[in-house]
Write a protein that holds these residues in place. Structure first.
Motif, PDB file in Angstrom:
ATOM      1  N   SER A 135      31.674  34.015  12.992  1.00 25.48           N
ATOM      2  CA  SER A 135      30.470  34.045  11.879  1.00 25.48           C
ATOM      3  C   SER A 135      29.561  35.043  12.736  1.00 25.48           C
ATOM      4  N   ALA A 136      29.492  36.025  11.894  1.00 26.39           N
ATOM      5  CA  ALA A 136      28.908  37.264  12.337  1.00 26.39           C
ATOM      6  C   ALA A 136      27.094  36.695  12.790  1.00 26.39           C
ATOM      7  N   GLY A 137      26.772  37.126  14.116  1.00 25.59           N
ATOM      8  CA  GLY A 137      25.644  36.943  14.640  1.00 25.59           C
ATOM      9  C   GLY A 137      25.240  35.623  14.909  1.00 25.59           C
ATOM     10  N   GLU A 138      26.137  34.637  15.128  1.00 22.87           N
ATOM     11  CA  GLU A 138      25.951  33.163  15.200  1.00 22.87           C
ATOM     12  C   GLU A 138      26.473  32.779  16.456  1.00 22.87           C
ATOM     13  N   LYS A 139      26.543  33.901  17.417  1.00 26.57           N
ATOM     14  CA  LYS A 139      26.711  33.432  18.987  1.00 26.57           C
ATOM     15  C   LYS A 139      28.195  32.650  19.512  1.00 26.57           C
ATOM     16  N   MET A 140      29.047  33.327  18.309  1.00 25.03           N
ATOM     17  CA  MET A 140      30.294  32.690  18.841  1.00 25.03           C
ATOM     18  C   MET A 140      30.960  33.489  19.849  1.00 25.03           C
ATOM     19  N   LEU A 141      30.477  34.754  20.101  1.00 24.69           N
ATOM     20  CA  LEU A 141      30.971  35.837  20.942  1.00 24.69           C
ATOM     21  C   LEU A 141      29.860  36.012  22.024  1.00 24.69           C
ATOM     22  N   ILE A 142      30.292  36.619  23.029  1.00 24.77           N
ATOM     23  CA  ILE A 142      29.519  37.087  23.972  1.00 24.77           C
ATOM     24  C   ILE A 142      28.355  38.059  23.363  1.00 24.77           C
ATOM     25  N   PRO A 143      27.131  38.049  24.055  1.00 24.01           N
ATOM     26  CA  PRO A 143      26.053  38.865  23.353  1.00 24.01           C
ATOM     27  C   PRO A 143      26.119  40.150  22.880  1.00 24.01           C
ATOM     28  N   GLY A 144      26.887  40.991  23.812  1.00 18.97           N
ATOM     29  CA  GLY A 144      27.135  42.375  23.407  1.00 18.97           C
ATOM     30  C   GLY A 144      28.155  42.523  22.210  1.00 18.97           C
ATOM     31  N   LEU A 145      29.058  41.857  22.139  1.00 26.46           N
ATOM     32  CA  LEU A 145      29.673  41.819  21.091  1.00 26.46           C
ATOM     33  C   LEU A 145      29.240  41.362  19.790  1.00 26.46           C
ATOM     34  N   ASP A 146      28.578  40.264  19.988  1.00 25.79           N
ATOM     35  CA  ASP A 146      27.753  39.597  18.685  1.00 25.79           C
ATOM     36  C   ASP A 146      26.916  40.714  18.283  1.00 25.79           C
ATOM     37  N   GLY A 147      26.203  41.358  19.114  1.00 30.43           N
ATOM     38  CA  GLY A 147      25.004  42.328  18.475  1.00 30.43           C
ATOM     39  C   GLY A 147      25.720  43.383  17.860  1.00 30.43           C
ATOM     40  N   ALA A 148      26.773  43.874  18.644  1.00 28.02           N
ATOM     41  CA  ALA A 148      27.375  45.138  17.824  1.00 28.02           C
ATOM     42  C   ALA A 148      28.131  44.881  16.514  1.00 28.02           C
ATOM     43  N   ILE A 149      28.556  43.611  16.310  1.00 30.60           N
ATOM     44  CA  ILE A 149      29.306  43.296  15.179  1.00 30.60           C
ATOM     45  C   ILE A 149      28.173  43.444  13.886  1.00 30.60           C
ATOM     46  N   MET A 150      26.733  43.085  14.397  1.00 32.73           N
ATOM     47  CA  MET A 150      25.733  43.182  13.274  1.00 32.73           C
ATOM     48  C   MET A 150      25.312  44.442  12.807  1.00 32.73           C
ATOM     49  N   GLU A 151      25.842  45.376  13.705  1.00 36.86           N
ATOM     50  CA  GLU A 151      25.453  46.700  13.249  1.00 36.86           C
ATOM     51  C   GLU A 151      26.634  47.597  12.803  1.00 36.86           C
TER      52      GLU A 151
END
Length: 228
Positions: free
Chosen positions: A46-62
């Protein structure tokens, strides 16, 4: 990427130029890190909902569907800095209770915290509860494979988030207006915390599909008797 969207991603993770995690089964075998207990292939998050480490989570949102990126992540944006307070002495009696003989390097689970034995001297066992990659800068290759949008596909991917080894062939999904029914295979009946799993699936489907009712059908198939 819109926050909360279900997206399928593939990735490779490197530490000190060595592959430590990947969704690619063939690459895992080639690099000697294949784990038969892993389910390989693109994973749904689920994009941007902290299911991944912060760097990956943030990159996906972009990122957009089909886009690939190579990322250099500092420890702060990966598994965090090492915390000296998470290296603790655990009495030997805790291990004896579970009939475990601690040796350096052994992974342990104490009070639902995962750690690794650092040293074992007499009755004083030193255990490091930091993530094994804490304090490490990492490199990732990341790709957005697709956004999951069809209602039946969303229901399937939500079920797989809670029951990772379930497959499309094993799960029948029926959506009738605001009612969603999941026809579960027999082996799920023996899962631990099955009612909590069903509750989690139901809450996600009510939110994502605006369902009013989520039902589950548990199947038990008659076994054929063996004849001599």
């Amino acid at each position: 990427m819109e926050k909360g969207k279900l997206v399928k991603i593939s990735y490779e993770g490197y530490v000190d130029e060595n592959l430590f995690d990947t969704t690619n089964e063939e690459l895992a075998k080639e690099k000697g890190i294949f784990n038969p207990n892993m389910v390989y292939g693109p994973v749904t998050i689920s994009a941007g909902e902290k299911m991944l480490i912060p760097g990956l989570d943030g990159a996906i949102m972009e990122m957009n569907v089909g886009e690939e990126r190579e990322l250099d992540l500092t420890a702060e944006n990966a598994f965090g800095k090492r915390d000296p307070s998470q290296v603790k002495i655990v009495p030997m009696k805790e291990f004896k209770k579970h009939k475990v003989n601690p040796i350096p390097g052994m992974p342990v689970n104490i009070d639902n915290k995962i750690g690794k034995v650092v040293s074992a001297n007499g009755g004083r066992i030193l255990v490091d509860f930091n993530h094994e990659l804490a304090g490490k800068d990492l490199k990732y290759k990341l790709k957005i494979e697709e956004v999951v949008e069809a209602p039946e596909a969303i229901a399937l991917e939500v079920a797989k988030l809670f029951i990772p080894r379930i497959s499309e062939e094993d799960l029948k999904i029926t959506i009738d207006g605001e009612n969603v029914t999941l026809d579960l295979p027999e082996n799920t009946a023996f899962m631990q915390n099955l009612q909590m799993v069903k509750m989690g699936i139901s809450n996600e489907l009510i939110k994502r599909l605006e369902a009013k009712k989520v039902s589950f059908i548990d199947n038990f198939v008659k076994k054929e008797e063996k004849t001599e």
